[in-house]
Design a protein around this motif. Sequence first.
Motif, mmCIF file in Angstrom:
data_model
loop_
_atom_site.group_PDB
_atom_site.id
_atom_site.type_symbol
_atom_site.label_atom_id
_atom_site.label_comp_id
_atom_site.label_asym_id
_atom_site.label_seq_id
_atom_site.Cartn_x
_atom_site.Cartn_y
_atom_site.Cartn_z
ATOM 1 N N ASP A 82 -37.853 -95.946 -3.540
ATOM 2 C CA ASP A 82 -38.119 -95.146 -4.742
ATOM 3 C C ASP A 82 -37.602 -95.913 -5.948
ATOM 4 O OD1 ASP A 82 -38.118 -93.252 -6.820
ATOM 5 O OD2 ASP A 82 -37.954 -91.602 -5.382
ATOM 6 N N PRO A 83 -38.503 -96.341 -6.855
ATOM 7 C CA PRO A 83 -38.058 -97.143 -8.007
ATOM 8 C C PRO A 83 -37.070 -96.413 -8.905
ATOM 9 C CG PRO A 83 -40.344 -96.436 -8.259
ATOM 10 C CD PRO A 83 -39.946 -96.118 -6.856
ATOM 11 N N ARG A 84 -37.018 -95.094 -8.797
ATOM 12 C CA ARG A 84 -36.051 -94.352 -9.617
ATOM 13 C C ARG A 84 -34.625 -94.637 -9.178
ATOM 14 N NH1 ARG A 84 -38.914 -88.634 -8.754
ATOM 15 N NH2 ARG A 84 -38.981 -89.608 -6.700
ATOM 16 N N PHE A 85 -34.461 -94.988 -7.905
ATOM 17 C CA PHE A 85 -33.141 -95.362 -7.399
ATOM 18 C C PHE A 85 -33.008 -96.870 -7.234
ATOM 19 C CE2 PHE A 85 -33.694 -91.017 -5.746
ATOM 20 C CZ PHE A 85 -32.552 -90.431 -6.258
ATOM 21 N N GLY A 86 -34.136 -97.537 -6.951
ATOM 22 C CA GLY A 86 -34.090 -98.974 -6.684
ATOM 23 C C GLY A 86 -33.508 -99.293 -5.320
ATOM 24 N N ASN A 87 -33.607 -98.345 -4.394
ATOM 25 C CA ASN A 87 -33.027 -98.581 -3.066
ATOM 26 C C ASN A 87 -33.818 -99.639 -2.304
ATOM 27 O OD1 ASN A 87 -34.982 -96.251 -3.075
ATOM 28 N ND2 ASN A 87 -34.811 -96.516 -0.859
#
Length: 394
Positions: free
Chosen positions: A27-32
């Motif tokens: 998820d790019p919102r977390f960058g995991n």
Amino acid sequence: MNKVRMAEKRLFNGFNTRAVQSGELRDPRFGNVTTPIFETSTFVFPNSEKDAYIDNTRNLPYIYTRWGNPTVQAFEEKYASLEKAEHALSFSSGMGAITSVILALAERGDKILSVSDLYGQTFYFLNKVLPEYGISVEYISTDRLNSGEFKPSDYDIIYLESITNPTLKVPDIKAVSERSTGKKIIVDATFASPYNQNPLDLGADVVIHSATKYISGHSDVVMGVFSTNDKSIFDKVVVRRKTFGSNPDPIQSYLALRGIKTLGLRMEKHNKNGMELAKYLRTEPRISHVYYPDTEIGKKVLRGFGGMISFELRPELDVHVFMRNLKIPMVAASLGGVESLITLPVETSHSSMTKEERERIGITDNLVRFSIGIEDHVDLIDDIKQALDKASES
């Protein structure tokens, strides 16, 4: 986002690239970098979010982990990529996969043809449980199967092991499938792993693995997995898993997801070690018989021969003394991990069979099954030699 994840399994050609990249839920919102563990029993439902992630067993947002879970699905998509399959589903064990698939595809009155040299618990299910459902099973040796000594029209399902347990015979899946048009062919490919064989490419309809073994690879997971290119088969198996409750939990799925990333690297070492030990054991006078799948048919349907080898000690040697004196392999059931394991099938995997049933398929009291790990083969050979010396002295 979900569509992007599904497309990834076709985006890369290399096995190891797919093993690392396919199926990951990033998820790019977390960058995991790695897929999170969704350790939740339930999800908000209805989920009206525009970009809600989709449970591919229902094509709707997630509702309950017994039905589907993002971590579980990430593992399934990664495995499907390596198996080159359209659909995959995981289970709480290999037997969960086997029983769910067969009960999804077989109906009362159906007849199954199975190879006779089977994993013991599979044999028990076919031989003892299925008749209670009005499903009959006939058995054929791998040699007779490969010679074409069966009439496909007599059966509804053909059940194979890609490399049989523990005598390591290799069914010619391609030839069987070509002769058996219209029949459902199920292959337990646990011993081969997706690195050494993709049975769907050879004509099988369904592939099953005990993901406990090579797929997870670290002796810390109990899971099963199945794949198919047939959506109708997939849908039937989805219903069985949801109904039987044989789904894996997210933590087990996370461990399997982590383990499968190195499957290609591990199998290269297993394949090399297996060949080296087979070469040595075939020259060892204290060994009366060696089983390893580097046969003509094995060369036809396998890309590598794996890390499983079985061998018989000469009858004058005490097999228990031999096993007790090994320093590297641990005497334990299961297989396919990075550490070497050794076991007597008569005491473990095939203990539920009678002596007569075992002997009929070549399992003697002196037959040892060796799951070769990724240790250095020179050390493994030296260890076997010293243990044979101790057995010779007793």
